[in-house]
Design an enzyme around this catalytic site. Structure first.
Site, short mmCIF file in Angstrom:
data_model
loop_
_atom_site.label_atom_id
_atom_site.label_comp_id
_atom_site.label_asym_id
_atom_site.label_seq_id
_atom_site.Cartn_x
_atom_site.Cartn_y
_atom_site.Cartn_z
N HIS A 64 2.08 1.81 -3.53
CA HIS A 64 1.03 2.32 -4.41
C HIS A 64 0.68 3.77 -4.09
CE1 HIS A 64 -2.45 2.17 -7.07
NE2 HIS A 64 -3.15 2.76 -6.11
N GLU A 65 0.56 4.09 -2.81
CA GLU A 65 0.12 5.43 -2.41
C GLU A 65 1.16 6.50 -2.72
OE1 GLU A 65 -2.79 6.38 -1.22
OE2 GLU A 65 -3.68 4.38 -1.09
N THR A 66 2.44 6.14 -2.68
CA THR A 66 3.51 7.14 -2.82
C THR A 66 4.30 7.01 -4.12
OG1 THR A 66 5.13 5.73 -1.68
CG2 THR A 66 3.79 7.23 -0.31
N ARG B 274 -2.06 -2.83 -6.48
CA ARG B 274 -1.80 -3.14 -5.07
C ARG B 274 -1.54 -4.63 -4.88
NH1 ARG B 274 -3.61 1.28 -1.68
NH2 ARG B 274 -5.00 2.71 -2.79
N HIS C 179 0.83 -1.21 0.00
CA HIS C 179 0.00 0.00 0.00
C HIS C 179 0.86 1.26 0.00
CE1 HIS C 179 -3.78 -2.08 0.26
NE2 HIS C 179 -3.41 -2.74 1.35
#
Length: 288
Positions: free
Chosen positions: A150-152, A267, A147
């Site tokens: 994926h988020e950063t 993800r 995660h």
């Protein structure tokens, strides 16, 4: 006097009282059942603050550093207490930098996110990947970093793209009211957002999340702590249901049930790759 207790009788009474208190303490600890934002203390009671979340904290958003009662709730901080693997031995320099090095040169996050800042933060949340089997622990670490990746964008971004133009203020939340001129857009490894997350995260970690949300983008250890705070309060408890449940907990409203299959697949692929690197089966229920 004939009815006065003898020393032997007093000793037996004291022993019986001690055993009763011990049994009561064990029963309350086994049935702590605290709310997600509360800690289960080493004595088995729910609450917040260092008396509950400090030394010996069994479960919840523990401060760590303890080493007190282990068992099913989380055990001590750092290298002591609990079961599971050593987080430090799994999140090696090679693994951490293997993610970060995939980000383009010039990314702000490449000089911000460090393995040491993650480990410093992880020591404050002793239940993270420490209260289950070794394989479960590795899967949780793999899920967390899937995660984060994926988020950063492989730890490229600290702040949400165009986040300052977004409105993440829930004006109906009176417990954690938005402050004038402050923006609660995504920041840090899991891009924590909204006033109702910044407020309690800051309270737990030790900074004013409502008045100083930018702190999450300025201090890498605090940044990872906010991610782990969110994880322990919203994701940790569903990890055993499969990786798909963690997607739903983090961004289910925007991605699950066919809303954004590309994001879900990304993800899942990161998660499967990290499980492979850790030598553990990713398990079932990968999608949402």
């Amino acid at each position: 006097m004939a009815n006065s207790p003898t020393p032997t009788m007093l000793a037996f009474l004291a022993l019986g009282l001690a055993l009763l208190l011990s049994a009561t303490g064990q029963a309350s600890a086994q049935n702590c059942g605290c709310q997600s934002n509360m800690c289960c203390s080493k004595w088995g009671y729910c609450g917040t603050g260092k008396d509950y979340c400090g030394d010996g904290c069994r479960s919840g958003p523990c401060y760590g550093g303890g080493g007190g009662g282990g068992g099913g709730g989380g055990g001590g901080g750092g290298g002591g207490g609990g079961s599971g693997v050593s987080v430090e031995s799994v999140v090696t320099e090679a693994f951490f930098n293997g993610i970060k090095n995939q980000a383009p040169n010039g990314c702000a996050g490449k000089n911000f996110y460090t393995r040491q800042s993650f480990l410093n933060a992880a020591h404050s949340y002793s239940g993270f990947a420490r209260d289950r089997t070794n394989d479960d622990s590795k899967r949780e670490i793999a899920a967390f970093f899937a995660h984060v990746t994926h988020e950063t964008g492989h730890m490229c971004y600290i702040n949400e793209i165009n986040g300052a133009s977004m409105d993440y203020c829930d004006k109906n939340n009176k417990q954690w009211p938005c402050q004038p001129g402050k923006k609660y857009y995504g920041r840090g490894p899991l891009q924590i957002s909204w006033n109702y997350n910044y407020g309690p995260a800051g309270q737990n970690i030790g900074f004013d999340g409502l008045r100083d949300p930018d702190r999450v983008a300025q201090d890498p250890t605090i940044s990872f702590k906010t991610a782990l705070w969110f994880w322990m309060n919203n994701v940790h408890q569903v990890m055993l249901q499969g990786f798909g449940a963690t997607i739903r907990a983090i961004n289910g409203a925007l991605e699950c049930n066919g809303k954004n299959p590309g994001a879900v697949n990304a993800r899942v692929n990161y998660y499967k790759d990290y499980c492979r690197q850790f030598g553990v089966d990713p398990g079932g229920n990968l999608y949402c």
